[in-house]
Design a protein around this motif. Structure first.
Motif, PDB file in Angstrom:
ATOM      1  N   ASP A 677      -1.064   1.170   7.192  1.00  0.00           N
ATOM      2  CA  ASP A 677      -0.891   2.588   7.511  1.00  0.00           C
ATOM      3  C   ASP A 677      -0.260   3.314   6.330  1.00  0.00           C
ATOM      4  O   ASP A 677       0.672   2.812   5.692  1.00  0.00           O
ATOM      5  CB  ASP A 677       0.005   2.747   8.735  1.00  0.00           C
ATOM      6  N   ALA A 678      -0.767   4.495   6.045  1.00  0.00           N
ATOM      7  CA  ALA A 678      -0.164   5.367   5.032  1.00  0.00           C
ATOM      8  C   ALA A 678       0.928   6.205   5.697  1.00  0.00           C
ATOM      9  O   ALA A 678       1.134   6.141   6.915  1.00  0.00           O
ATOM     10  CB  ALA A 678      -1.228   6.248   4.387  1.00  0.00           C
ATOM     11  N   TYR A 679       1.607   7.013   4.884  1.00  0.00           N
ATOM     12  CA  TYR A 679       2.759   7.750   5.404  1.00  0.00           C
ATOM     13  C   TYR A 679       2.641   9.232   5.078  1.00  0.00           C
ATOM     14  O   TYR A 679       2.272   9.614   3.957  1.00  0.00           O
ATOM     15  CB  TYR A 679       4.051   7.199   4.811  1.00  0.00           C
ATOM     16  N   SER A 680       2.969  10.063   6.073  1.00  0.00           N
ATOM     17  CA  SER A 680       2.950  11.518   5.927  1.00  0.00           C
ATOM     18  C   SER A 680       4.379  12.046   5.981  1.00  0.00           C
ATOM     19  O   SER A 680       5.020  11.967   7.034  1.00  0.00           O
ATOM     20  CB  SER A 680       2.120  12.159   7.046  1.00  0.00           C
ATOM     21  N   PRO A 681       4.915  12.569   4.880  1.00  0.00           N
ATOM     22  CA  PRO A 681       6.313  13.011   4.872  1.00  0.00           C
ATOM     23  C   PRO A 681       6.576  14.251   5.716  1.00  0.00           C
ATOM     24  O   PRO A 681       7.661  14.386   6.291  1.00  0.00           O
ATOM     25  CB  PRO A 681       6.603  13.277   3.392  1.00  0.00           C
ATOM     26  N   TYR A 682       5.613  15.175   5.809  1.00  0.00           N
ATOM     27  CA  TYR A 682       5.856  16.446   6.491  1.00  0.00           C
ATOM     28  C   TYR A 682       6.201  16.235   7.972  1.00  0.00           C
ATOM     29  O   TYR A 682       7.167  16.800   8.488  1.00  0.00           O
ATOM     30  CB  TYR A 682       4.639  17.353   6.358  1.00  0.00           C
ATOM     31  N   ASN A 683       5.420  15.428   8.668  1.00  0.00           N
ATOM     32  CA  ASN A 683       5.675  15.210  10.092  1.00  0.00           C
ATOM     33  C   ASN A 683       6.352  13.874  10.384  1.00  0.00           C
ATOM     34  O   ASN A 683       6.541  13.514  11.547  1.00  0.00           O
ATOM     35  CB  ASN A 683       4.377  15.331  10.903  1.00  0.00           C
ATOM     36  N   GLY A 684       6.707  13.138   9.337  1.00  0.00           N
ATOM     37  CA  GLY A 684       7.426  11.885   9.531  1.00  0.00           C
ATOM     38  C   GLY A 684       6.641  10.869  10.347  1.00  0.00           C
ATOM     39  O   GLY A 684       7.171  10.275  11.294  1.00  0.00           O
ATOM     40  N   GLN A 685       5.380  10.624   9.981  1.00  0.00           N
ATOM     41  CA  GLN A 685       4.528   9.726  10.751  1.00  0.00           C
ATOM     42  C   GLN A 685       3.786   8.765   9.833  1.00  0.00           C
ATOM     43  O   GLN A 685       3.314   9.152   8.757  1.00  0.00           O
ATOM     44  CB  GLN A 685       3.497  10.527  11.558  1.00  0.00           C
ATOM     45  N   PHE A 686       3.697   7.507  10.262  1.00  0.00           N
ATOM     46  CA  PHE A 686       2.752   6.579   9.647  1.00  0.00           C
ATOM     47  C   PHE A 686       1.391   6.832  10.286  1.00  0.00           C
ATOM     48  O   PHE A 686       1.279   6.941  11.509  1.00  0.00           O
ATOM     49  CB  PHE A 686       3.191   5.139   9.873  1.00  0.00           C
ATOM     50  N   TYR A 687       0.346   6.942   9.457  1.00  0.00           N
ATOM     51  CA  TYR A 687      -0.956   7.312  10.005  1.00  0.00           C
ATOM     52  C   TYR A 687      -2.026   6.301   9.588  1.00  0.00           C
ATOM     53  O   TYR A 687      -1.935   5.626   8.559  1.00  0.00           O
ATOM     54  CB  TYR A 687      -1.349   8.722   9.574  1.00  0.00           C
ATOM     55  N   TYR A 688      -3.041   6.224  10.430  1.00  0.00           N
ATOM     56  CA  TYR A 688      -4.140   5.286  10.235  1.00  0.00           C
ATOM     57  C   TYR A 688      -5.004   5.698   9.042  1.00  0.00           C
ATOM     58  O   TYR A 688      -5.372   6.864   8.890  1.00  0.00           O
ATOM     59  CB  TYR A 688      -4.978   5.242  11.505  1.00  0.00           C
ATOM     60  N   GLN A 689      -5.293   4.744   8.162  1.00  0.00           N
ATOM     61  CA  GLN A 689      -6.205   4.975   7.045  1.00  0.00           C
ATOM     62  C   GLN A 689      -7.066   3.738   6.849  1.00  0.00           C
ATOM     63  O   GLN A 689      -6.635   2.622   7.140  1.00  0.00           O
ATOM     64  CB  GLN A 689      -5.426   5.328   5.766  1.00  0.00           C
ATOM     65  N   ASN A 690      -8.246   3.935   6.339  1.00  0.00           N
ATOM     66  CA  ASN A 690      -9.203   2.835   6.227  1.00  0.00           C
ATOM     67  C   ASN A 690      -9.835   2.770   4.846  1.00  0.00           C
ATOM     68  O   ASN A 690     -10.989   2.363   4.695  1.00  0.00           O
ATOM     69  CB  ASN A 690     -10.295   3.000   7.291  1.00  0.00           C
ATOM     70  N   GLU A 691      -9.058   3.176   3.835  1.00  0.00           N
ATOM     71  CA  GLU A 691      -9.598   3.229   2.486  1.00  0.00           C
ATOM     72  C   GLU A 691      -8.880   2.291   1.516  1.00  0.00           C
ATOM     73  O   GLU A 691      -9.522   1.557   0.767  1.00  0.00           O
ATOM     74  CB  GLU A 691      -9.524   4.668   1.945  1.00  0.00           C
ATOM     75  N   LYS A 692      -7.550   2.323   1.497  1.00  0.00           N
ATOM     76  CA  LYS A 692      -6.799   1.561   0.495  1.00  0.00           C
ATOM     77  C   LYS A 692      -6.259   0.266   1.101  1.00  0.00           C
ATOM     78  O   LYS A 692      -5.602   0.274   2.141  1.00  0.00           O
ATOM     79  CB  LYS A 692      -5.640   2.391  -0.058  1.00  0.00           C
ATOM     80  N   THR A 693      -6.527  -0.839   0.433  1.00  0.00           N
ATOM     81  CA  THR A 693      -6.062  -2.147   0.876  1.00  0.00           C
ATOM     82  C   THR A 693      -4.772  -2.524   0.151  1.00  0.00           C
ATOM     83  O   THR A 693      -4.686  -2.403  -1.075  1.00  0.00           O
ATOM     84  CB  THR A 693      -7.135  -3.218   0.617  1.00  0.00           C
ATOM     85  N   ILE A 694      -3.796  -2.971   0.919  1.00  0.00           N
ATOM     86  CA  ILE A 694      -2.548  -3.469   0.343  1.00  0.00           C
ATOM     87  C   ILE A 694      -2.685  -4.978   0.170  1.00  0.00           C
ATOM     88  O   ILE A 694      -2.779  -5.726   1.150  1.00  0.00           O
ATOM     89  CB  ILE A 694      -1.345  -3.142   1.246  1.00  0.00           C
ATOM     90  N   LYS A 695      -2.722  -5.405  -1.076  1.00  0.00           N
ATOM     91  CA  LYS A 695      -2.836  -6.825  -1.394  1.00  0.00           C
ATOM     92  C   LYS A 695      -1.811  -7.141  -2.461  1.00  0.00           C
ATOM     93  O   LYS A 695      -2.003  -6.830  -3.640  1.00  0.00           O
ATOM     94  CB  LYS A 695      -4.248  -7.168  -1.886  1.00  0.00           C
ATOM     95  N   ASN A 696      -0.706  -7.732  -2.040  1.00  0.00           N
ATOM     96  CA  ASN A 696       0.389  -7.986  -2.962  1.00  0.00           C
ATOM     97  C   ASN A 696       0.099  -9.184  -3.856  1.00  0.00           C
ATOM     98  O   ASN A 696      -0.605 -10.121  -3.473  1.00  0.00           O
ATOM     99  CB  ASN A 696       1.689  -8.200  -2.188  1.00  0.00           C
ATOM    100  N   LYS A 697       0.665  -9.121  -5.052  1.00  0.00           N
ATOM    101  CA  LYS A 697       0.384 -10.141  -6.066  1.00  0.00           C
ATOM    102  C   LYS A 697       0.970 -11.491  -5.684  1.00  0.00           C
ATOM    103  O   LYS A 697       0.337 -12.531  -5.884  1.00  0.00           O
ATOM    104  CB  LYS A 697       0.949  -9.675  -7.408  1.00  0.00           C
ATOM    105  N   THR A 698       2.171 -11.478  -5.149  1.00  0.00           N
ATOM    106  CA  THR A 698       2.853 -12.719  -4.777  1.00  0.00           C
ATOM    107  C   THR A 698       3.648 -12.470  -3.496  1.00  0.00           C
ATOM    108  O   THR A 698       3.969 -11.319  -3.169  1.00  0.00           O
ATOM    109  CB  THR A 698       3.823 -13.184  -5.875  1.00  0.00           C
ATOM    110  N   PRO A 699       4.003 -13.513  -2.753  1.00  0.00           N
ATOM    111  CA  PRO A 699       4.870 -13.327  -1.581  1.00  0.00           C
ATOM    112  C   PRO A 699       6.244 -12.796  -2.004  1.00  0.00           C
ATOM    113  O   PRO A 699       6.705 -13.039  -3.125  1.00  0.00           O
ATOM    114  CB  PRO A 699       4.980 -14.740  -0.992  1.00  0.00           C
ATOM    115  N   ASP A 700       6.892 -12.063  -1.109  1.00  0.00           N
ATOM    116  CA  ASP A 700       8.264 -11.623  -1.359  1.00  0.00           C
ATOM    117  C   ASP A 700       9.166 -12.852  -1.368  1.00  0.00           C
ATOM    118  O   ASP A 700       9.184 -13.635  -0.408  1.00  0.00           O
ATOM    119  CB  ASP A 700       8.718 -10.646  -0.274  1.00  0.00           C
TER     120      ASP A 700
END
Length: 759
Positions: A677-700
């Protein structure tokens, strides 16, 4: 409690008559007064305390016989050197007979949210009575010991502190399975799918929920001596968290507690500083005849977090210009970055400011039967309720505000459709609510000596007043609720049934039905849990066209959401294993997309969640804790979740040099790639998106050293070690992401201390 005196005076120190030895009762006990004005607890469900006294007397008889043998063999004088240790050992042995299995919380809502881990993985900071009190075990032989318990507002059980040190997140406000915007105090959400499961009115602002004090989590203490906790956590870039807590019994039947917490963090990137202040005051009073009880609660959460809209381009993290200090990386909103960081800065010129105030007063009057426990020195009065009348008054105010003193007209026009503004203009958007709730409830206890079994029915009137700038609206809700709870005296069955139905008002037709069953199959076979939850609720008010934060008024006339959850769990304490699963069926799911657009998914979809919690022990001191969650949503669901989330902790822990409780090791957190989910600062909401994939390089990856010496506890953590790179220069600059365009920081060092004082 039951005081046991005149036990083998020959074993005790010269001031033995100033000591008190207690056999602590089981959960659900009735508070009463003991001899000399001291308070104690008896155990009406199973009178366990009485059996423990008999057990203790048998041990004392055997010990006395053993000492006679030692005396005949001239060994008595040598053993006298260790008399205190012998007595404490026997006392702990006796107390250990009270409970073979610590009972975890049966809060069904916590299970559905997937936040409660049994083997050091949770974040609750409490355990059911019968748990460990290691942090309070040090005793001055010339002083009384401390016994401290607390209960929650809507729970009849009593709890003790969680004194374990193997998990930093037991004492940190953000759980380990949450996603943040990269700084402590910024917006946060669970990575495990957790729908909102309450019927009725909801304003719709939840990004700071994990940083707030909540009425349902307020603790009402009972303590034999004043108790104080001081906590200070210092992190990189001047991050700090301060907590002060104090509780004491003014009289045996009257306690108060006060707690304050400050979270202040400037952050690594521009315009992400946060400043949260939480205050909480609780008090309870019980009349001398045990019939009248009152609970008083005050909570204020003052939350402020700057917003930067994310960095303008993720590739800037690789630019040599911005590698020296991440605060120079350009962001979408907030103006030019300031290179100065103010340690106690509270200024938020672009961001969200929330304020929540709650006053609650609950009082109860019981009808029942008097009883007493007769000891050698006194008759102890008791009271067992048969019928209870309860009234609760709640007054609360909520303010949700977004400000941008130097708003960029191009950004807000292209992202939020706010047009016709000058190049730079000011935004100040606010929703305000007032809530008054009057609740009347009646309890009936089928078995007077078992307070864990009761039937409760009640009715509530909720009055709401909303202010949207120049527009003011008034609403009301009338709803009924009922509950049946039965935790059997033999501890084998734990049954919970409850429900709510909104008869009339703003949220007419909303309801919630909940059923939960926990069964002890056997001491070696463990526990089986089954649960069912169905909720029908109106979408949160932020989706209504009257809200100032709703920029998409075209989507009105939304249908009620319906969520069905089926839960099953199996727990095997002998092998430190827990398996659980949730199956969610959701229709009319309402959500944000494209920052502010409102959608409602009319098609029924499902989400399956499976969870494994396990602790492995290797030899004496080596431990491996694993918490793995598998999630799968069907193809039509407007919900994106990682297929797998795993947390591993490898620790070396134990007690060394008698007083040093040590735990050190490493922690790894990993989740599979997904369209977060992406984030919208104006209304303080995480919102559904289907375009950008979060793929981290290594585990935390983190390393930690935790230790406790008597009443002093310290945590030292090196977090995000996975961001290290050696070329072209050494540094911690390989940032991971939790939310699109919001990178996590590099190396984060945290040092925390917790110090308890018993007066």
């Amino acid at each position: 409690m039951i005081f046991i005196e005149n036990i083998l005076p020959v074993l005790l120190p010269p001031h033995w008559n100033q000591c008190r030895f207690r056999v602590v009762a089981q959960p659900g006990s009735v508070l009463a007064w003991g001899a000399r004005g001291r308070w104690f607890e008896s155990s009406p469900p199973d009178q366990k305390a009485h059996s423990n006294v008999g057990f203790f007397n048998e041990v004392m008889d055997k010990l006395e016989e053993f000492l006679r043998v030692l005396n005949r063999n001239n060994l008595f004088s040598h053993c006298m050197k260790y008399r205190i240790g012998i007595v404490l050992f026997l006392l702990l042995t006796a107390a250990g007979q009270t409970n073979l299995f610590a009972q975890p919380s049966s809060s069904y809502a916590n299970r559905l949210r997937g936040l409660s881990g049994r083997f050091g993985g949770g974040s609750g900071g409490a355990s059911a009575t019968g748990g460990n009190l290691d942090s309070l075990q040090h005793r001055d032989p010339l002083e009384d010991s401390i016994t401290i318990r607390f209960r929650l507002l809507d729970d009849t059980r009593s709890f003790t502190f969680d004194s374990s040190i193997n998990d930093f997140y037991n004492r940190f406000p953000v759980p380990y399975n949450y996603v943040t915007l990269g700084n402590d105090g910024n917006a946060a959400r669970p990575i495990i799918f957790s729908p909102y499961l309450k019927p009725g009115w909801d304003a719709g602002f939840h990004i700071f929920d994990t940083y707030t004090y909540k009425p349902e989590e307020a603790r009402f203490f009972t303590t034999t001596r004043p108790y104080t906790l001081l906590n200070y956590v210092l992190g990189s870039k001047q991050e700090q968290m301060i907590t002060v807590q104090h509780t004491q019994n003014i009289k045996p039947n009257w306690n108060f507690s006060v707690q304050y917490r400050l979270i202040n963090s400037p952050g690594f990137f521009a315009k992400q500083n946060s400043n949260h202040n939480n205050y909480q005051f609780t008090s309870w009073y019980n009349s001398k005849n045990r019939r009248y009880t009152a609970y008083f609660l005050l909570i204020n959460n003052k939350l402020a977090s700057s917003e930067n809209g994310g960095i303008t381009n993720d590739s800037l993290l690789e630019d040599e210009i911005y590698r020296r200090d991440r605060i120079t990386v350009p962001t979408n909103i907030g103006g030019e970055a300031s290179l100065a960081r103010n340690y106690f800065s509270t200024a938020v010129t672009t961001g969200n400011k929330y304020n929540q105030f709650t006053f609650l007063y609950r009082h109860q009057y019981d009808l029942g039967k008097k009883d007493s426990i007769v000891t050698d020195s006194a008759a102890i009065p008791l009271f067992f309720p048969k019928l209870r009348f309860e009234h609760t008054l709640k007054y609360a105010t909520y303010t949700y505000r977004f400000i941008d003193a130097k708003a960029d007209s191009n950004y807000y026009a292209s992202n939020y459709g706010i047009v016709g503004k000058p190049v730079l203009f000011a935004i100040d958007t606010m929703d305000k609510w007032k809530e008054i709730v009057n609740d009347f409830s009646v309890y009936q206890f089928p078995e007077m000596k078992n307070l864990q079994q009761f039937i409760k029915v009640g009715a509530s009137l909720q009055n709401l007043q909303a202010s949207f700038g120049t527009v003011t609206k008034k609403y009301y809700n009338i709803f009924f609720h009922g509950e049946y709870r039965n935790k059997s005296r033999n501890k084998k069955w734990d049954i919970e049934l409850n429900g709510e139905f909104y008869l009339n008002g703003l949220n007419s037709g909303n309801y919630s039905a909940n059923a939960f069953l926990r069964r002890l199959i056997g001491k070696k076979l463990g526990y089986l849990e089954l649960g069912f939850h169905n909720i029908n609720r109106s979408p949160s008010y932020i989706f209504d066209g009257l809200s100032n934060f709703n920029l998409d008024p075209s989507n009105n006339g939304l249908n009620k959401e319906n969520i069905t959850n089926i839960y099953a769990g199996y727990e095997l304490p002998q092998y430190r294993l827990k398996l659980s699963g949730n199956y969610n069926l959701i229709s009319n799911y309402t959500y944000f997309t494209q920052l502010y657009k409102i959608n409602q998914e009319g098609t029924l979809f499902n989400i399956l969640q499976l969870r494994l919690e396990k602790e492995f022990r290797f030899r004496k001191h080596w431990h491996w804790y694993i918490d793995a969650v598998l999630q799968q949503a069907d193809g039509t669901a407007p919900v994106n979740v990682p297929l797998l989330f795993v947390r591993n902790r490898f620790t070396y822990e134990g007690v060394f040099f008698k007083n040093l409780n040590l735990c050190t090791g490493v922690e790894l957190r990993y989740n599979t790639a997904y369209k977060a989910d992406a984030y919208s600062p104006y209304n303080g909401q995480f919102y559904y998106q289907n375009e950008k994939t979060i793929k981290n390089k290594t585990p935390d990856f983190s390393a930690f050293l935790n230790f406790r010496i008597r009443s002093f506890t310290s945590f030292i953590r090196l977090e995000n070690l996975n961001t290290v790179e050696f070329t072209p220069k050494f540094g911690f600059l390989r940032n991971n992401f939790g939310t699109p365009h919001y990178p996590y920081p590099g190396l984060l060092v945290r040092v925390g201390i917790w110090w308890t004082f018993v007066n």
